[in-house]
Scaffold this motif. Structure first.
Motif, PDB file in Angstrom:
ATOM      1  N   ILE A 156      -7.047  -8.324   6.486  1.00 56.37           N
ATOM      2  CA  ILE A 156      -8.203  -9.218   6.360  1.00 56.37           C
ATOM      3  C   ILE A 156      -8.524  -9.914   7.674  1.00 56.37           C
ATOM      4  N   PHE A 157      -7.503 -10.466   8.332  1.00 58.17           N
ATOM      5  CA  PHE A 157      -7.748 -11.343   9.477  1.00 58.17           C
ATOM      6  C   PHE A 157      -7.528 -10.670  10.831  1.00 58.17           C
ATOM      7  N   LEU A 158      -6.625  -9.683  10.902  1.00 60.33           N
ATOM      8  CA  LEU A 158      -6.360  -9.023  12.175  1.00 60.33           C
ATOM      9  C   LEU A 158      -7.006  -7.647  12.261  1.00 60.33           C
ATOM     10  N   LYS A 159      -7.632  -7.218  11.149  1.00 60.85           N
ATOM     11  CA  LYS A 159      -8.320  -5.928  11.102  1.00 60.85           C
ATOM     12  C   LYS A 159      -7.387  -4.773  11.440  1.00 60.85           C
ATOM     13  N   GLU A 160      -6.132  -4.902  11.013  1.00 60.84           N
ATOM     14  CA  GLU A 160      -5.175  -3.829  11.281  1.00 60.84           C
ATOM     15  C   GLU A 160      -5.497  -2.609  10.423  1.00 60.84           C
ATOM     16  N   ASP A 161      -5.211  -1.454  10.974  1.00 60.80           N
ATOM     17  CA  ASP A 161      -5.385  -0.204  10.243  1.00 60.80           C
ATOM     18  C   ASP A 161      -4.125   0.063   9.431  1.00 60.80           C
ATOM     19  N   VAL A 162      -4.236  -0.084   8.114  1.00 63.70           N
ATOM     20  CA  VAL A 162      -3.078   0.078   7.232  1.00 63.70           C
ATOM     21  C   VAL A 162      -3.237   1.376   6.452  1.00 63.70           C
ATOM     22  N   ARG A 163      -2.262   2.267   6.599  1.00 67.46           N
ATOM     23  CA  ARG A 163      -2.310   3.561   5.919  1.00 67.46           C
ATOM     24  C   ARG A 163      -1.770   3.450   4.504  1.00 67.46           C
ATOM     25  N   TRP A 164      -1.882   4.574   3.800  1.00 62.93           N
ATOM     26  CA  TRP A 164      -1.543   4.573   2.378  1.00 62.93           C
ATOM     27  C   TRP A 164      -0.074   4.257   2.137  1.00 62.93           C
ATOM     28  N   GLN A 165       0.806   4.583   3.093  1.00 69.05           N
ATOM     29  CA  GLN A 165       2.227   4.309   2.874  1.00 69.05           C
ATOM     30  C   GLN A 165       2.498   2.816   2.749  1.00 69.05           C
ATOM     31  N   ARG A 166       1.841   2.005   3.575  1.00 66.83           N
ATOM     32  CA  ARG A 166       2.066   0.566   3.500  1.00 66.83           C
ATOM     33  C   ARG A 166       1.427  -0.016   2.243  1.00 66.83           C
ATOM     34  N   TRP A 167       0.257   0.521   1.856  1.00 65.20           N
ATOM     35  CA  TRP A 167      -0.338   0.054   0.599  1.00 65.20           C
ATOM     36  C   TRP A 167       0.552   0.420  -0.587  1.00 65.20           C
ATOM     37  N   ALA A 168       1.189   1.588  -0.515  1.00 64.46           N
ATOM     38  CA  ALA A 168       2.115   1.971  -1.584  1.00 64.46           C
ATOM     39  C   ALA A 168       3.274   0.996  -1.662  1.00 64.46           C
ATOM     40  N   ALA A 169       3.770   0.554  -0.489  1.00 63.10           N
ATOM     41  CA  ALA A 169       4.865  -0.417  -0.462  1.00 63.10           C
ATOM     42  C   ALA A 169       4.420  -1.741  -1.079  1.00 63.10           C
ATOM     43  N   VAL A 170       3.188  -2.152  -0.795  1.00 61.36           N
ATOM     44  CA  VAL A 170       2.656  -3.392  -1.380  1.00 61.36           C
ATOM     45  C   VAL A 170       2.601  -3.276  -2.901  1.00 61.36           C
ATOM     46  N   ILE A 171       2.105  -2.154  -3.395  1.00 60.68           N
ATOM     47  CA  ILE A 171       1.998  -1.953  -4.849  1.00 60.68           C
ATOM     48  C   ILE A 171       3.377  -1.971  -5.497  1.00 60.68           C
ATOM     49  N   VAL A 172       4.347  -1.303  -4.863  1.00 62.26           N
ATOM     50  CA  VAL A 172       5.713  -1.292  -5.395  1.00 62.26           C
ATOM     51  C   VAL A 172       6.267  -2.714  -5.464  1.00 62.26           C
ATOM     52  N   GLY A 173       5.998  -3.515  -4.416  1.00 59.53           N
ATOM     53  CA  GLY A 173       6.477  -4.894  -4.410  1.00 59.53           C
ATOM     54  C   GLY A 173       5.906  -5.720  -5.549  1.00 59.53           C
ATOM     55  N   PHE A 174       4.606  -5.599  -5.779  1.00 53.43           N
ATOM     56  CA  PHE A 174       3.990  -6.378  -6.852  1.00 53.43           C
ATOM     57  C   PHE A 174       4.396  -5.873  -8.235  1.00 53.43           C
TER      58      PHE A 174
END
Length: 318
Positions: free
Chosen positions: A117-135
């Protein structure tokens, strides 16, 4: 490779640092809420100033504690330091230690979201998968609708989010900001905000309570010094994973001291959250993006210890 810069030695020191943090957090829980959270945060932060001589570089001035290259971001860290410290104290006061830690371990997921949101980093699907697993792990631990949630769970979410904002601030301010200024912002925020809030309900601690409040503050400071030492002699991506050893301390303290229990769903959720954090750290290491360690100590300074010292290999004057 010399012993002074041995990665193995740095990792061992990191394990020791996180053990010290765990004892610091246990000191809060031993008080059982007998001292208001604001007061614990205030006195603990005063004891936390013991780390300042170790953070100050030779060329630094003590006035650098309040000097900054970006006042709005410095003030944001000032506020997040206070909010994170108070929220973490409430969390450890009200929740079983293992549950408190597993919720605070969501920090890497919060950092990923805020970085997009704030740093406009390019986040690939692997990191989004990690976020989903965490939640998903959090949902398994909390089981909303099947168990009652408390202010402690809300405090854990606020504490984790505050620490994540602090990490994004660290990334945004970059190497131009002195470590003493970054550390001082959060420390002063905790002292001033907690000091004002504690006035209406101030309680004079007993000698025993003084012992544990001092333990909370001094051990937190010692943990940060150990982490900075570890990050100087080992890569930050090796210093970060040992933070999850705190879960073992939490389970041990809970069983031996606080009569906490962990059922099968909670154990499964804890594993999911830890896997999420380790996956995020692995992706950050592969991409070469510095990710400070989780803020799982209630003084909210742990990320600075590794980011400021550990990134110095790739970021000049960090």
């Amino acid at each position: 490779m010399t012993a002074l810069h041995s990665p193995a030695r740095g990792v061992l020191i990191a394990f020791a640092a996180y053990a010290v943090f765990a004892f610091s957090d246990a000191s809060i829980k031993i008080l059982h809420g007998s001292i208001p959270s604001y007061e614990i945060a205030f006195i603990g932060a005063l004891f936390g100033t013991a780390a300042l001589p170790f953070i100050k570089a030779k060329e630094d001035s003590w006035l650098d504690i309040v000097r900054t290259t970006n006042r709005p971001l410095w003030l944001l860290r000032f506020v997040c330091g206070a909010v994170g410290a108070i929220a973490s104290i409430i969390t450890f006061t009200l929740l079983p230690m293992a549950e408190a830690f597993c919720l605070l371990f969501l920090l890497p997921s919060f950092v990923t979201i805020l970085s997009v949101i704030f740093l406009k980093e390019d986040v690939r699907w692997q990191r989004w998968a990690a976020v989903i697993v965490g939640f998903l792990g959090v949902l398994v631990v909390l089981r909303p609708g099947f168990r009652e949630l408390s202010i402690g769970h809300l405090a854990a979410a606020i504490g984790g989010l505050s620490a994540a904002i602090s990490i994004v601030v660290l990334r945004k301010m970059g190497p131009a900001e002195k470590r003493l200024s970054l550390y001082g912002a959060a420390l002063l925020g905790t002292i001033i905000v907690s000091g004002v809030l504690m006035i209406p309900q101030f309680v004079v601690p007993t000698p025993r309570q003084w012992l544990f409040i001092a333990s909370y503050g001094l051990l937190g400071a010692a943990g940060n010094v150990l982490l900075m030492t570890a990050a100087r002699i080992a890569p930050a991506n090796l210093v970060a994973p040992p933070q999850y050893s705190q879960m073992l301390w939490a389970i041990a303290f809970g069983y031996l001291i606080f009569d906490d229990t962990i059922d099968l769903p909670m154990a499964g959720g804890i594993l999911l959250i830890i896997c999420s954090g380790l996956l995020t750290l692995a992706r950050e290491r592969k991409r070469g993006t510095p990710l400070p360690t989780s803020v799982v100590s209630s003084d909210s300074q742990a990320p600075l210890a590794t980011s400021a010292a550990g990134e110095s290999a790739t970021v000049p004057n960090a």
